[in-house]
Every structure is written in structure tokens, then in C-alpha cells.
Design an enzyme around this catalytic site. Structure first.
Site, PDB file in Angstrom:
ATOM      1  N   GLY A 146       4.132  -4.448  19.763  1.00 61.38           N
ATOM      2  CA  GLY A 146       5.346  -4.281  18.962  1.00 61.38           C
ATOM      3  C   GLY A 146       6.570  -3.778  19.688  1.00 61.38           C
ATOM      4  O   GLY A 146       7.691  -4.020  19.251  1.00 61.38           O
ATOM      5  N   GLU A 179       7.327   3.444  21.701  1.00 61.38           N
ATOM      6  CA  GLU A 179       6.555   2.932  20.566  1.00 61.38           C
ATOM      7  C   GLU A 179       7.492   2.239  19.588  1.00 61.38           C
ATOM      8  O   GLU A 179       8.645   2.654  19.434  1.00 61.38           O
ATOM      9  CB  GLU A 179       5.822   4.115  19.912  1.00 61.38           C
ATOM     10  N   ASP A 180       7.007   1.209  18.909  1.00 59.86           N
ATOM     11  CA  ASP A 180       7.864   0.510  17.951  1.00 59.86           C
ATOM     12  C   ASP A 180       8.136   1.351  16.712  1.00 59.86           C
ATOM     13  O   ASP A 180       9.264   1.592  16.342  1.00 59.86           O
ATOM     14  CB  ASP A 180       7.282  -0.870  17.576  1.00 59.86           C
ATOM     15  N   ASP A 233       4.301   5.670  11.884  1.00 62.74           N
ATOM     16  CA  ASP A 233       4.066   5.597  10.443  1.00 62.74           C
ATOM     17  C   ASP A 233       3.271   6.853  10.039  1.00 62.74           C
ATOM     18  O   ASP A 233       3.850   7.918   9.853  1.00 62.74           O
ATOM     19  CB  ASP A 233       3.309   4.281  10.215  1.00 62.74           C
ATOM     20  N   LYS A 252       8.894   6.596  10.029  1.00 56.65           N
ATOM     21  CA  LYS A 252       8.858   6.698   8.553  1.00 56.65           C
ATOM     22  C   LYS A 252       8.448   8.129   8.223  1.00 56.65           C
ATOM     23  O   LYS A 252       7.256   8.421   8.121  1.00 56.65           O
ATOM     24  CB  LYS A 252       7.824   5.738   7.975  1.00 56.65           C
ATOM     25  N   PHE A 304       7.487  -1.879   4.289  1.00 53.45           N
ATOM     26  CA  PHE A 304       6.973  -2.646   5.426  1.00 53.45           C
ATOM     27  C   PHE A 304       8.094  -3.498   6.018  1.00 53.45           C
ATOM     28  O   PHE A 304       8.825  -4.179   5.305  1.00 53.45           O
ATOM     29  CB  PHE A 304       5.811  -3.540   4.969  1.00 53.45           C
ATOM     30  N   ASP A 320       5.649  -7.343  13.769  1.00 48.78           N
ATOM     31  CA  ASP A 320       5.104  -8.559  13.163  1.00 48.78           C
ATOM     32  C   ASP A 320       4.575  -8.356  11.753  1.00 48.78           C
ATOM     33  O   ASP A 320       4.302  -7.243  11.320  1.00 48.78           O
ATOM     34  CB  ASP A 320       3.942  -9.068  14.007  1.00 48.78           C
ATOM     35  N   ARG A 371       8.035 -11.642  14.936  1.00 50.05           N
ATOM     36  CA  ARG A 371       8.508 -10.727  15.990  1.00 50.05           C
ATOM     37  C   ARG A 371       9.839 -11.177  16.589  1.00 50.05           C
ATOM     38  O   ARG A 371      10.563 -10.386  17.173  1.00 50.05           O
ATOM     39  CB  ARG A 371       7.485 -10.661  17.147  1.00 50.05           C
TER      40      ARG A 371
HETATM   41  P1  5GP Z   1       0.507   4.893  12.640  1.00 49.09           P
HETATM   42  O1  5GP Z   1      -0.719   5.214  13.434  1.00 49.09           O
HETATM   43  O2  5GP Z   1       1.696   5.744  12.980  1.00 49.09           O
HETATM   44  O3  5GP Z   1       0.199   4.916  11.164  1.00 49.09           O
HETATM   45  O4  5GP Z   1       0.804   3.379  12.911  1.00 49.09           O
HETATM   46  C1  5GP Z   1       1.729   2.916  13.815  1.00 49.09           C
HETATM   47  C2  5GP Z   1       1.555   1.436  13.994  1.00 49.09           C
HETATM   48  O5  5GP Z   1       1.412   0.778  12.733  1.00 49.09           O
HETATM   49  C3  5GP Z   1       2.787   0.833  14.637  1.00 49.09           C
HETATM   50  O6  5GP Z   1       2.698   0.851  16.048  1.00 49.09           O
HETATM   51  C4  5GP Z   1       2.802  -0.563  14.061  1.00 49.09           C
HETATM   52  O7  5GP Z   1       1.985  -1.392  14.858  1.00 49.09           O
HETATM   53  C5  5GP Z   1       2.152  -0.414  12.701  1.00 49.09           C
HETATM   54  N1  5GP Z   1       3.157  -0.315  11.617  1.00 49.09           N
HETATM   55  C6  5GP Z   1       3.440   0.767  10.882  1.00 49.09           C
HETATM   56  N2  5GP Z   1       4.394   0.496   9.975  1.00 49.09           N
HETATM   57  C7  5GP Z   1       4.734  -0.803  10.148  1.00 49.09           C
HETATM   58  C8  5GP Z   1       5.693  -1.677   9.521  1.00 49.09           C
HETATM   59  O8  5GP Z   1       6.442  -1.340   8.597  1.00 49.09           O
HETATM   60  N3  5GP Z   1       5.763  -2.949  10.027  1.00 49.09           N
HETATM   61  C9  5GP Z   1       4.966  -3.386  11.045  1.00 49.09           C
HETATM   62  N4  5GP Z   1       5.131  -4.652  11.422  1.00 49.09           N
HETATM   63  N5  5GP Z   1       4.060  -2.592  11.656  1.00 49.09           N
HETATM   64  C10 5GP Z   1       3.955  -1.308  11.211  1.00 49.09           C
END
Ligand code: 5GP
Length: 184
Positions: free
Chosen positions: A49, A103-104, A107, A135, A156, A163, A169
């Protein structure tokens, strides 16, 4: 009229235009240039990402630096939280080096928390997180995201490297999912 796109079976509406993304990426790069003056950081970009964000960010970094790409492989862990994602592809020696993880999106924060644990076992001089998006409403762990381009609501999103099921993407703007009837 709001620009919309269809990615696979879902409709998305533009929420962060390319110009705004570029402005925030430049701002964060300047913060890093200032904070890391005199040091030579190793950027660790988390695939897939972050590939566009990392490319744009690095072109604004004026420090002597290296970049390496890592991936998180999913496997079912034995603990109750279910999925643990193992860091793979880290072939740069980060011992004693200042590391910036690119990192993208953060969450729940679980991915980054696990990543930090893995990296710290290799004794880097320091580790900072640089996330395109955060977020705050979803964060489940205490995590210091030192550099963040933008905070967004819990919806989302796709685009600019992120993606939906592998697709979407390849856009310059970021788009938010339009909820279907009754869905949020
Ligand atoms: P976390 O471990 O912080 O819950 O998850 C992070 C990962 O979840 C990110 O690197 C990404 O790959 C995915 N992710 C979380 N929110 C989104 C979103 O709104 N859109 C997309 N495409 N991926 C997300």
C-alpha cells in the site's frame, strides 16, 4: 459534482484530491528533513500500500538516506487476536541506525505495533512511524505516529496505492466508499 469511480463491485467518491495529498506529503517530508538533520535514516516502506506514498515522500527528502521495502505476510497465530503478520524481506542491517517506517494507513494500529516489536529486536538507534493516513477512531493500541499526513474518519478508502481487493491502487486522488443502502 463529486467525482466517483467504480472499483470492482463498489462505488467510491473522491475524498482527498491529489493536490492536497502532495501538499501534506511535502509538509511531512520537510518535518523529517528538519528533525533528522545530520543523520542518515533508513526508510522502511511497507508494501504494497505505501509504494506511491514512499515514492513521493522520498523525492522530497534532502537527507542522505536509504530505502528498503518490507512486506507483511499473514499467517494464523496461536493467540486469541487471530491474525499476526510477520515482517518479511528486511535485508538491510538496521542495527544502530535511525529507522523511519513508511506505512499507508494506520487503522487499529496492531500491524504497526507488531512491526515496531520486530524492528526493535534488531536494536536500531530509533524507530519512528511515518503514515500517510491515520484513523484515530479505530486505534486499539497506544501508538506514537510521529509523522502523519492526514487523519481521516473510519470509512474505507482506496487510491494512491491503497486497494480494494487488489484493485484501485492506481489513482492520484483518494476515494471513500459510498455506503450501499443501509450499509455503513
Ligand atoms: P491495522 O493493523 O492498523 O488495523 O491495519 C493497517 C492496514 O490495514 C493498512 O496497512 C492497510 O493495508 C489496511 N487498511 C486499513 N484501513 C484501510 C482502508 O480504509 N483502505 C484500505 N485499502 N486498506 C486499509
Amino acid at each position: 459534482m463529486t467525482k466517483t469511480i467504480k472499483v470492482k463491485d463498489k462505488e467510491f467518491a473522491v475524498s482527498i484530491p491529489a493536490e492536497q495529498l502532495q501538499k501534506e506529503v511535502c509538509r511531512v517530508a520537510q518535518e523529517i528533513n528538519r528533525d533528522y538533520a545530520g543523520r542518515q535514516p533508513v526508510f522502511l516502506a511497507v508494501l504494497n500500500g505505501s509504494f506511491i506514498f514512499a515514492a513521493d515522500l522520498l523525492r522530497e527528502i534532502t537527507l542522505p538516506c536509504e530505502i528498503s521495502f518490507v512486506k507483511l505476510a499473514s499467517y494464523q497465530g496461536v493467540n486469541t487476536t487471530g491474525e499476526i503478520r510477520e515482517v518479511i524481506g528486511l535485508n538491510t542491517d538496521i542495527t544502530g541506525r535511525p529507522v523511519i517506517v513508511v506505512e499507508d494507513i494506520v487503522d487499529t494500529g496492531l500491524t504497526m505495533a507488531h512491526m515496531l516489536d520486530t524492528l526493535k529486536s534488531q536494536n536500531p538507534a530509533s524507530v519512528d512511524i511515518c503514515a500517510l493516513l491515520l484513523k484515530p477512531g479505530k486505534l486499539q493500541v497506544s501508538l506514537d505516529v510521529r509523522y502523519c499526513c492526514m487523519q481521516i474518519p473510519n470509512d474505507f478508502i482506496v487510491g494512491y496505492g491503497l486497494d480494494y481487493d487488489g484493485f484501485g491502487r492506481n489513482t492520484k486522488d483518494i476515494y471513500t466508499l459510498i455506503p450501499e443502502n443501509g450499509e455503513k
